[in-house]
Design a protein around this motif. Sequence first.
Motif, PDB file in Angstrom:
ATOM      1  N   LEU A 295       3.535  48.456  51.141  1.00 55.98           N
ATOM      2  CA  LEU A 295       3.884  48.132  52.521  1.00 55.98           C
ATOM      3  C   LEU A 295       2.827  47.251  53.185  1.00 55.98           C
ATOM      4  CD1 LEU A 295       5.788  48.560  54.938  1.00 55.98           C
ATOM      5  CD2 LEU A 295       4.587  50.675  55.434  1.00 55.98           C
ATOM      6  N   THR A 296       1.586  47.362  52.734  1.00 55.84           N
ATOM      7  CA  THR A 296       0.502  46.601  53.368  1.00 55.84           C
ATOM      8  C   THR A 296       0.466  45.145  52.895  1.00 55.84           C
ATOM      9  OG1 THR A 296      -0.815  48.623  53.487  1.00 55.84           O
ATOM     10  CG2 THR A 296      -1.979  46.530  53.803  1.00 55.84           C
ATOM     11  N   SER A 297       0.460  44.956  51.582  1.00 55.33           N
ATOM     12  CA  SER A 297       0.298  43.608  51.022  1.00 55.33           C
ATOM     13  C   SER A 297       1.618  42.916  50.695  1.00 55.33           C
ATOM     14  CB  SER A 297      -0.555  43.673  49.754  1.00 55.33           C
ATOM     15  OG  SER A 297       0.123  44.430  48.748  1.00 55.33           O
ATOM     16  N   GLY A 298       2.664  43.710  50.502  1.00 54.57           N
ATOM     17  CA  GLY A 298       3.931  43.133  50.085  1.00 54.57           C
ATOM     18  C   GLY A 298       4.004  42.865  48.596  1.00 54.57           C
ATOM     19  N   ASN A 299       2.959  43.228  47.859  1.00 53.41           N
ATOM     20  CA  ASN A 299       2.948  43.020  46.408  1.00 53.41           C
ATOM     21  C   ASN A 299       3.831  44.051  45.709  1.00 53.41           C
ATOM     22  OD1 ASN A 299       1.109  40.896  46.644  1.00 53.41           O
ATOM     23  ND2 ASN A 299      -0.657  42.284  46.505  1.00 53.41           N
ATOM     24  N   ILE A 300       4.462  43.613  44.638  1.00 55.75           N
ATOM     25  CA  ILE A 300       5.272  44.530  43.827  1.00 55.75           C
ATOM     26  C   ILE A 300       4.334  45.359  42.961  1.00 55.75           C
ATOM     27  CG2 ILE A 300       7.014  44.716  42.011  1.00 55.75           C
ATOM     28  CD1 ILE A 300       8.248  42.127  43.023  1.00 55.75           C
ATOM     29  N   LYS A 301       4.385  46.672  43.137  1.00 59.88           N
ATOM     30  CA  LYS A 301       3.525  47.570  42.369  1.00 59.88           C
ATOM     31  C   LYS A 301       4.190  48.071  41.101  1.00 59.88           C
ATOM     32  CE  LYS A 301       0.098  48.235  43.733  1.00 59.88           C
ATOM     33  NZ  LYS A 301      -1.131  47.399  43.638  1.00 59.88           N
ATOM     34  N   GLY A 302       5.519  48.035  41.082  1.00 60.59           N
ATOM     35  CA  GLY A 302       6.237  48.494  39.902  1.00 60.59           C
ATOM     36  C   GLY A 302       7.735  48.360  40.088  1.00 60.59           C
ATOM     37  N   TYR A 303       8.481  48.852  39.108  1.00 63.69           N
ATOM     38  CA  TYR A 303       9.940  48.793  39.140  1.00 63.69           C
ATOM     39  C   TYR A 303      10.506  50.132  38.677  1.00 63.69           C
ATOM     40  CZ  TYR A 303       9.515  43.680  39.399  1.00 63.69           C
ATOM     41  OH  TYR A 303       9.209  42.397  39.784  1.00 63.69           O
ATOM     42  N   GLU A 482      13.883  48.555  61.093  1.00 63.47           N
ATOM     43  CA  GLU A 482      13.478  49.711  61.883  1.00 63.47           C
ATOM     44  C   GLU A 482      12.784  50.748  61.011  1.00 63.47           C
ATOM     45  OE1 GLU A 482      15.513  53.040  64.887  1.00 63.47           O
ATOM     46  OE2 GLU A 482      16.736  51.950  63.417  1.00 63.47           O
ATOM     47  N   GLN A 483      13.324  51.002  59.827  1.00 63.47           N
ATOM     48  CA  GLN A 483      12.719  51.971  58.919  1.00 63.47           C
ATOM     49  C   GLN A 483      11.377  51.467  58.399  1.00 63.47           C
ATOM     50  OE1 GLN A 483      15.872  52.392  56.060  1.00 63.47           O
ATOM     51  NE2 GLN A 483      16.889  54.035  57.201  1.00 63.47           N
ATOM     52  N   GLN A 484      11.295  50.170  58.116  1.00 62.11           N
ATOM     53  CA  GLN A 484      10.027  49.609  57.648  1.00 62.11           C
ATOM     54  C   GLN A 484       8.952  49.728  58.716  1.00 62.11           C
ATOM     55  OE1 GLN A 484      10.176  45.680  55.886  1.00 62.11           O
ATOM     56  NE2 GLN A 484       8.080  45.234  56.557  1.00 62.11           N
ATOM     57  N   LEU A 485       9.303  49.459  59.951  1.00 61.29           N
ATOM     58  CA  LEU A 485       8.346  49.561  61.045  1.00 61.29           C
ATOM     59  C   LEU A 485       7.883  51.011  61.233  1.00 61.29           C
ATOM     60  CD1 LEU A 485       9.973  47.133  63.648  1.00 61.29           C
ATOM     61  CD2 LEU A 485       7.972  46.712  62.201  1.00 61.29           C
ATOM     62  N   TYR A 498      17.177  48.618  49.624  1.00 66.48           N
ATOM     63  CA  TYR A 498      18.008  47.420  49.677  1.00 66.48           C
ATOM     64  C   TYR A 498      17.421  46.337  50.589  1.00 66.48           C
ATOM     65  CZ  TYR A 498      21.898  49.602  47.175  1.00 66.48           C
ATOM     66  OH  TYR A 498      22.698  50.178  46.221  1.00 66.48           O
ATOM     67  N   LEU A 499      16.562  46.720  51.547  1.00 66.92           N
ATOM     68  CA  LEU A 499      15.955  45.731  52.418  1.00 66.92           C
ATOM     69  C   LEU A 499      15.140  44.728  51.598  1.00 66.92           C
ATOM     70  CD1 LEU A 499      15.302  44.789  55.343  1.00 66.92           C
ATOM     71  CD2 LEU A 499      13.296  46.288  55.263  1.00 66.92           C
ATOM     72  N   LEU A 500      14.577  45.188  50.496  1.00 71.39           N
ATOM     73  CA  LEU A 500      13.756  44.343  49.644  1.00 71.39           C
ATOM     74  C   LEU A 500      14.581  43.706  48.538  1.00 71.39           C
ATOM     75  CD1 LEU A 500      10.787  46.849  49.378  1.00 71.39           C
ATOM     76  CD2 LEU A 500      11.047  44.964  50.986  1.00 71.39           C
ATOM     77  N   GLN A 501      15.361  44.546  47.838  1.00 76.75           N
ATOM     78  CA  GLN A 501      16.230  44.026  46.777  1.00 76.75           C
ATOM     79  C   GLN A 501      17.110  45.138  46.243  1.00 76.75           C
ATOM     80  OE1 GLN A 501      14.723  41.815  43.061  1.00 76.75           O
ATOM     81  NE2 GLN A 501      15.745  43.611  42.217  1.00 76.75           N
ATOM     82  N   LYS A 502      18.345  44.831  45.982  1.00 72.33           N
ATOM     83  CA  LYS A 502      19.213  45.773  45.301  1.00 72.33           C
ATOM     84  C   LYS A 502      18.830  45.805  43.821  1.00 72.33           C
ATOM     85  CE  LYS A 502      23.252  45.211  48.302  1.00 72.33           C
ATOM     86  NZ  LYS A 502      24.696  44.862  48.373  1.00 72.33           N
ATOM     87  N   PRO A 503      19.157  46.893  43.105  1.00 72.70           N
ATOM     88  CA  PRO A 503      18.872  46.925  41.663  1.00 72.70           C
ATOM     89  C   PRO A 503      19.571  45.773  40.948  1.00 72.70           C
ATOM     90  CG  PRO A 503      19.415  49.124  42.466  1.00 72.70           C
ATOM     91  CD  PRO A 503      19.722  48.172  43.584  1.00 72.70           C
ATOM     92  N   ASN A 517       6.886  37.898  51.414  1.00 75.88           N
ATOM     93  CA  ASN A 517       7.155  37.304  52.722  1.00 75.88           C
ATOM     94  C   ASN A 517       8.054  38.198  53.573  1.00 75.88           C
ATOM     95  OD1 ASN A 517       5.609  35.027  52.198  1.00 75.88           O
ATOM     96  ND2 ASN A 517       7.349  33.864  51.375  1.00 75.88           N
ATOM     97  N   ARG A 518       9.018  38.843  52.949  1.00 76.61           N
ATOM     98  CA  ARG A 518       9.916  39.753  53.680  1.00 76.61           C
ATOM     99  C   ARG A 518       9.138  40.914  54.285  1.00 76.61           C
ATOM    100  NH1 ARG A 518      14.837  40.275  49.189  1.00 76.61           N
ATOM    101  NH2 ARG A 518      15.656  38.149  49.443  1.00 76.61           N
TER     102      ARG A 518
END
Length: 522
Positions: A295-303, A482-485, A498-503, A517-518
């Motif tokens: 949530l802080t950096s926006g980096n993908i930590k895993g899948y 709203e949930q992210q905030l 889903y806000l980030l990506q669907k499977p 960026n999102r």
Amino acid sequence: MNIKTLPTETKSSIRIQKRAKVDLLLGTLIIIIMTVLSFAFDVEFVESLYQLTRDHENWELDELIFSFLWVAVIATIYGIRRVIDIRTINKEIAYHAFYDSITGLPNRSLAQYQLEKSLHSVKRSKLTVCVIFLDLDNFKDVNDTYGHDSGDLLIKKLGKRLASVIRNNETVARLGGDEFLIIAEFPKDSTNIQTLISRIENCREKPFNINGIHISVAFSIGVALSPQNGNSVQALMVAADSAMYEAKKNQLNSACYYTDEIGQKISERYRLSSQLKHAINNDHLYVVYQPIVCLTSGNIKGYEALTRWNLEGTHINPEVIVSLAEDIGSSEDFFKWLLNATLKECSEFVKPDQFIAVNVSARQFLDTHLIMNTTHIIAKYPDANIEFEITESSLIVDFKEMINRISALNELNIKVMIDDFGTGYSSLSRLKQLNVDKIKIDREFLSDACHDEKSAGIYEAIVNIAHKLDIEIVAEGVESIEQQLFLRQFNPIYMQGYLLQKPQISREQTPEHIIRNRVINH
């Protein structure tokens, strides 16, 4: 049920009866032959004996005659005793063949026999046959906690309590394990059926005293009626069994009546079961992946790897796939396929500092071959950073063994994440006993927390406790800004949704810079 009405013609009793009949026939035949020969040859047996005693004065005729008489009496007594023994053996055979050894209730064979009789008797009447399946909920927990002897005693006492509420025109039987069957005849459209069900449901109101321990029981009830749901023993028992599993699946507090819709669900499940094994062996399943993001950096930590099955245009739910695999005994094969397929694909797009999470069911996690299979598969992918996801509710299956398995996986450098946290049955105090790396808070908590202060407080408490225990948090089900905030107050935290990506399949994953960026721009 009267023992005289039982079908006592077993193989042993038939063999004994045949032997007795042959002995009787041979004995009668010998007597007839000897009598005929006596007449034919004019045998003067008594006169000869009399003359013999006169020639040997120390012999007495009456002693000789009484000797033969005593032999005849003994032979008669032996014959009568043999007939009585045969009847006793037949009764014992019938009892052991048709009655349950623990409860003394009729067993499956006798229940089916009684049901067949009931169906035959109501063919030309205005009666309906009611078949009720009853299965204890979580009976395995009783055996695991208190021992199998206590479990047997609970079954015995429940059987006695069920028998106490049964009327003359009703039969209760134990089918085996923790399953019971009740058969009754009622006038069609009678309200007495519901009265019987109420009597049965009342049996769970009072706890059972098992060796000084009070144990409460819950059970699921399925009901089938003839002729609406079938006219044969097999059809009615399958219908009642299906209704019972529907009640157990939906955790119904009342009895579930069989319907055509339930029948269609069962038929569909059988259809899927018959095709799943073929799908596993022929790679007809596939894997999709959903990123887990900081949530802080926006980096993908895993899948997270999620199973998909497109069967003739229909997408089968992953939970259904796991359940079906366990039903058909292919749970281990499915786990090996999933782990192999996931590690093979993720090696092409997952970075070295990112993990891949694989869902493992409770049965798969406790499988004796889990560690061996995992060791063999990960040896082919030494650079993979693997985590296993297990649901919180699976921890209650065997908590001590779960701890051992987690430790064994940690030795293989495999971390463990608890999925759906907050909806299961494990207490927060148990969390400190588990050497887990992450917990994933159930999506329902996040959905409620944005609108309800109490839910928000619960969410905050879970996050704070996890952070105190050095356990990372994954917020799943993030679908709105709203949930992210709302989640920003809990840094550090990961999120997934889903806000980030669907499977998506591996080659359609969203580039990391777009997801970053999102996150940052919201």
